[in-house]
Design an enzyme around this catalytic site. Structure first.
Site, short mmCIF file in Angstrom:
data_model
loop_
_atom_site.label_atom_id
_atom_site.label_comp_id
_atom_site.label_asym_id
_atom_site.label_seq_id
_atom_site.Cartn_x
_atom_site.Cartn_y
_atom_site.Cartn_z
N THR A 1 1.35 0.19 7.18
CA THR A 1 0.05 -0.45 7.25
C THR A 1 0.22 -1.96 7.18
O THR A 1 1.17 -2.44 6.57
CB THR A 1 -0.85 0.03 6.10
OG1 THR A 1 -2.14 -0.55 6.24
CG2 THR A 1 -0.32 -0.36 4.75
N THR A 2 -0.72 -2.69 7.80
CA THR A 2 -0.67 -4.16 7.75
C THR A 2 -1.60 -4.63 6.63
O THR A 2 -2.59 -5.31 6.88
CB THR A 2 -1.02 -4.75 9.13
OG1 THR A 2 -0.15 -4.14 10.09
CG2 THR A 2 -0.80 -6.24 9.17
N HIS A 3 -1.31 -4.20 5.42
CA HIS A 3 -2.08 -4.61 4.25
C HIS A 3 -1.13 -5.27 3.26
O HIS A 3 -0.86 -4.72 2.20
CB HIS A 3 -2.77 -3.40 3.60
CG HIS A 3 -3.72 -2.68 4.52
ND1 HIS A 3 -4.23 -1.44 4.23
CD2 HIS A 3 -4.26 -3.03 5.71
CE1 HIS A 3 -5.04 -1.06 5.21
NE2 HIS A 3 -5.07 -2.00 6.13
N ASN A 4 -0.63 -6.43 3.62
CA ASN A 4 0.26 -7.18 2.72
C ASN A 4 -0.62 -8.08 1.87
O ASN A 4 -1.45 -8.81 2.40
CB ASN A 4 1.23 -8.05 3.53
CG ASN A 4 1.89 -7.28 4.66
OD1 ASN A 4 1.27 -7.04 5.69
ND2 ASN A 4 3.11 -6.88 4.48
N GLN B 1 0.88 -1.16 0.00
CA GLN B 1 0.00 0.00 0.00
C GLN B 1 0.92 1.21 0.00
O GLN B 1 1.96 1.17 0.66
CB GLN B 1 -0.84 -0.01 1.28
CG GLN B 1 -2.15 0.68 1.19
CD GLN B 1 -3.30 -0.26 0.80
OE1 GLN B 1 -3.69 -1.12 1.55
NE2 GLN B 1 -3.84 -0.09 -0.40
#
Lengths: 586, 245
Positions: A511-514, A345
């Site tokens: 962000t933890t959007h892997n 992101q």
């Protein structure tokens, strides 16, 4: 020696949002389901009650609910010419651990991706011509229209609070005019906004944009979900992301599904039990179950008719690689699929510092915000811009937890008297306009197994090779000035722009959007699973989560992760169980 | 780590724990089978908050750390700093606990220098990085200035800390920059963390910036409209008036 256990119908690997979703639907369909979670049991009264949940040091800075890096981390490098080194502690992202997974410590911003996001290659090529070489963007193989009922159901399970903008094709004032058609309104009205959101919305409207309330999994009122579980009104305490909610006000697997599941005799869950490998039949055409290890160090083989990978995208990818299921991706040839299209992101922001007014950021909630979608996806004309995709631009008031959130204006040193004074002067008087940008897949960004470093069980760590691409850079250069312009219109004393420059940095939290690594698609040569999230290689293996995304959209992933899980489990119950085998013929 | 080692570590953690009941998070367990949500009293894991017995620093190290923190977050006419907040006690307890030992960090070799984007790559966990760097700082100050750090004037201390920050001063065998970045991060943690951890004494830092602490219901104030919301802070252990005579 590995002990063999009695066979069950379904094994779930990992027990967060998607594990709970599959478990609830499959047990309701009469199957015996056994879930494995490598972390501990977690519930509201025992693990994040209001009397101790608001502990910034324990939960965020000492990683109270995140994956134990000492047990397994990943290695990272910006490009294939570098040597990857372990992420010795978490920084840029925070994989969850324990029952509920990251669904315990998320913010609760719950979007649907745009219809065009699911057809990112065909839609953009139709409109703008061929995508650049090495941009490995793909269609999902499933459309928004097909997912719509599942988005709707997930929103009802969570009790999402929002304002519809498109009800069955009819535009509704105050909602997102760009969203795909919704079959129903949100189950709850939006949260109450604060001063910062009011200023943001006014400034955005002044610029001709269309701000709307962030769809929130923090409750605007008491709510009972379709499973009969009750959520309480959010108290705006400001300890949402990176923390569990002690007040049953944030939708999580614990608050919306697990208590019902725990009543069912055909469901069991093993905690502190880590799946080491997915086992295959001799000819490799089916999975036969999983091998796991518990805290005594004993290993067991749990046979199953079906396996669903419900861990975090990074761990789902690693498990497939370790189990030698699917062809590993090779960036030199562009062939292979497992580990392909890792995306992230592209975040940037503009901080507003007020002089007179107080933003009182401690009065906040994870998904308290106003957002504009005018620069997201293909909601604007990209002709001549040199990039595809976009991002939302939002003003959230999520917290003023002081270790994390004490912004100071440009030119202030980072320690000493001037710093300390600037923190005091600005602590109650700042807000931020953030850009939450899409990340498009590129041939050189991928996941594979590290050749050097191993986890606590001696298995190779996952290796991440990742940097921002030309598309990402152009996207952020185009959108950040819009955020800055909105910020400048909010009436503050000054604005500080935090743009995204240089290489991807694994250190500061972003962000933890892997996403990616186990991507879905229409073609076994370019995807790991088919449109029903079923492995092309082993038809009795399914994969859940954001690893399915062929590239990442300009939204938080959980809404789409939930919809894909319900879509997939629906196909299992209504198609697969009637005739086990591939749901898509090749 | 081999399974046997892991088992030993688990046993060590249990024996070393101050809890009289085994924290429930440590062992494999089965849930479900129609039994409903499990509940039992006093089974939650307590945070590691440290006590006065949890010390890592030698008296000289502690003095130096306190002196560094007093420059990073100074006490001045604008308000209290690291000294009043007792940040050094926070750091001492943290270094004596799992954080200082790097217990939850991935500390397997090989160790390489890496790029800035690859983050912390020291082979030393935080407490050992402090110990080695403090020894190097002491020797640097004695060589260059003739006195240990604590005996130097504030301006000289600031120059030295700037040198560590800007990498114009380097240590042998340990990264001066890694140490500076870590102690700055930890000092800010100690200043602003809940007082249960030993720093932010009497919520002095929260009061200074106007943070009301761990109150959990602000519904009456959401519509503040840009006006100040002044509330006395509350910590996880309540307020000073509640638990002190």
């Amino acid at each position: 020696m590995t002990k063999q256990l009695r066979s069950v119908d379904v094994v779930l690997v990992g027990f967060g949002w998607t594990g709970a979703i599959y478990a609830e639907k499959l047990t309701a369909a009469g199957l015996e389901v056994r879930a494995f979670e490598r972390g501990p049991w977690r519930d509201t009264p025992g693990d994040f009650a209001t009397t101790f949940a608001q502990d910034e040091l324990r939960y965020y800075w000492r990683h109270g609910m995140f994956q134990e890096a000492s047990q397994a981390t990943l290695t990272f490098r910006n490009n294939g010419a570098q040597t990857a080194l372990p992420m010795r502690h978490w920084g840029s992202f925070l994989p969850g651990n324990g029952v509920g997974g990251a669904g315990v410590h998320w913010n609760g911003q719950t979007y649907r991706f745009l219809p065009s996001d699911f057809e990112a290659r065909s839609h953009n090529e139709d409109r703008y011509g061929p995508l650049p070489e090495h941009m490995t963007v793909q269609d999902y193989g499933v459309t928004y229209e097909e997912l719509e009922p599942h988005f709707d159901y997930f929103e009802k399970i969570c009790g999402i609070c929002g304002q519809a903008g498109n009800l069955n094709g009819r535009t509704v004032d105050g909602g997102n005019p760009y969203e795909g058609p919704r079959s129903d309104d949100y189950p709850n009205p939006p949260m109450q906004m604060t001063f910062s959101q009011d200023r943001f919305a006014a400034s955005a409207r002044e610029l001709g944009l269309n701000p709307f309330p962030v769809p929130s999994a923090n409750m605007s009122r008491a709510y009972v979900n379709p499973l009969g579980l009750q959520l309480a009104p959010c108290t705006y305490c400001g300890f949402c992301e990176k923390h569990g909610c002690g007040n049953y006000s944030k939708s999580s697997p614990q608050t919306t599904i697990i208590p019902v599941l725990m009543q069912r005799p055909n469901f069991s869950l093993l905690t502190n039990s880590e799946v080491l490998r997915i086992e295959k039949s001799a000819d490799g055409s089916r999975t036969t179950g999983v091998t796991y290890v518990d805290t005594s160090g004993d290993t067991y083989f749990q046979p199953a008719e079906m396996v669903v990978l419900c861990a975090y995208p990074l761990e789902n990818t690693r498990l497939l690689l370790l189990s030698q299921i699917g062809e590993p991706y090779d960036p030199r040839t562009g062939e292979g699929v497992v580990g392909k299209n890792y995306c992230y992101q592209v975040m940037s922001s503009a901080t507003v510092f007020f002089e007179e007014e107080f933003t009182n950021g401690f009065i906040g909630a994870g998904a308290l915000g106003m957002v504009a979608d005018d620069y997201n996806g293909d909601n604007f004309d990209h002709s001549g811009l040199g990039f595809i995709g976009g991002g939302y631009i939002a003003c959230h008031t999520t917290n003023a937890r002081p270790i994390e959130s004490h912004p100071v204006p440009d030119g202030v040193p980072r320690w000493g008297s001037k710093w300390k004074r600037a923190v005091r002067e600005n602590f109650l008087k700042t807000t931020s306009v953030g850009v939450h940008g899409a990340s498009m897949a590129h041939r050189s960004n991928y996941l594979d197994l590290d050749p050097t470093y191993t986890d606590a069980h001696g298995r190779p760590l996952l290796r991440m090779t990742y940097d921002f691409t030309l598309n990402d850079r152009r996207l952020t250069q185009h959108l950040t000035p819009v955020a800055e312009q909105i910020a400048r219109g909010m009436g503050g004393r000054e604005v500080k722009v935090n743009d995204r420059r240089g290489s991807y940095d694994s250190v500061p939290y972003q962000t933890t959007h892997n996403t990616g690594g186990t991507i879905m698609g229409a073609d076994p040569a370019t995807s790991v699973v088919n449109r029903y999230c079923q492995s092309w290689d082993c038809p009795n293996l399914f994969v859940a989560g954001a690893g399915l995304f062929p590239q990442n959209a300009g939204y938080n992933p959980t809404g789409t992760v939930g919809a894909l899980a319900y879509w997939s489990v629906d196909a299992i119950i209504n198609q697969y169980l009637r005739q086990t085998g591939p749901l898509v013929q090749t | 780590m081999s399974l046997q080692t892991r088992r030993r570590v688990l046993q060590f953690m249990l024996l070393g724990s101050t809890a009289f009941a085994a924290p429930r998070g440590l062992f494999a367990a089965e849930y479900g089978r129609g039994k409903g949500m499990p509940w039992s009293p006093l089974k939650g894991e307590t945070p590691y908050y440290g006590t006065n017995d949890d010390r890592f620093f030698s008296p000289a190290e502690r003095e130096t750390v306190a002196a560094i923190c007093a420059r990073l977050i100074p006490s001045d006419s604008d308000g209290p700093g690291a000294s009043e907040a007792d940040v050094v006690t926070f750091l001492d307890r943290q270094m004596a606990g799992f954080y200082g030992r790097g217990q939850h960090w991935y500390m397997q070799g090989p160790f390489g220098e890496g790029t800035a984007t690859q983050g912390y790559q020291s082979e030393h966990p935080p407490a050992m990085l402090y110990r080695l760097a403090l020894a190097e700082l002491d020797s640097y100050c004695r060589t260059e200035n003739g006195y240990p750090f604590v005996d130097l004037p504030a301006e000289t201390q600031d120059e030295i800390l700037t040198g560590l920050d800007e990498e114009t001063i380097e240590f042998k065998g340990v990264s001066a920059k890694a140490f500076f970045d870590l102690i700055l991060k930890n000092a800010v943690e100690g200043f602003f963390a809940d007082p249960i951890y030993g720093g932010n004494r009497d919520m002095i830092a929260w009061r200074y910036i106007g943070f009301p602490g761990t109150r959990y219901d602000y519904r009456d104030f959401v519509g503040h409209g840009g006006a100040a919301v002044r509330l006395e802070p509350v910590s996880l252990m309540g307020r000073p008036g509640w638990n002190r005579s």
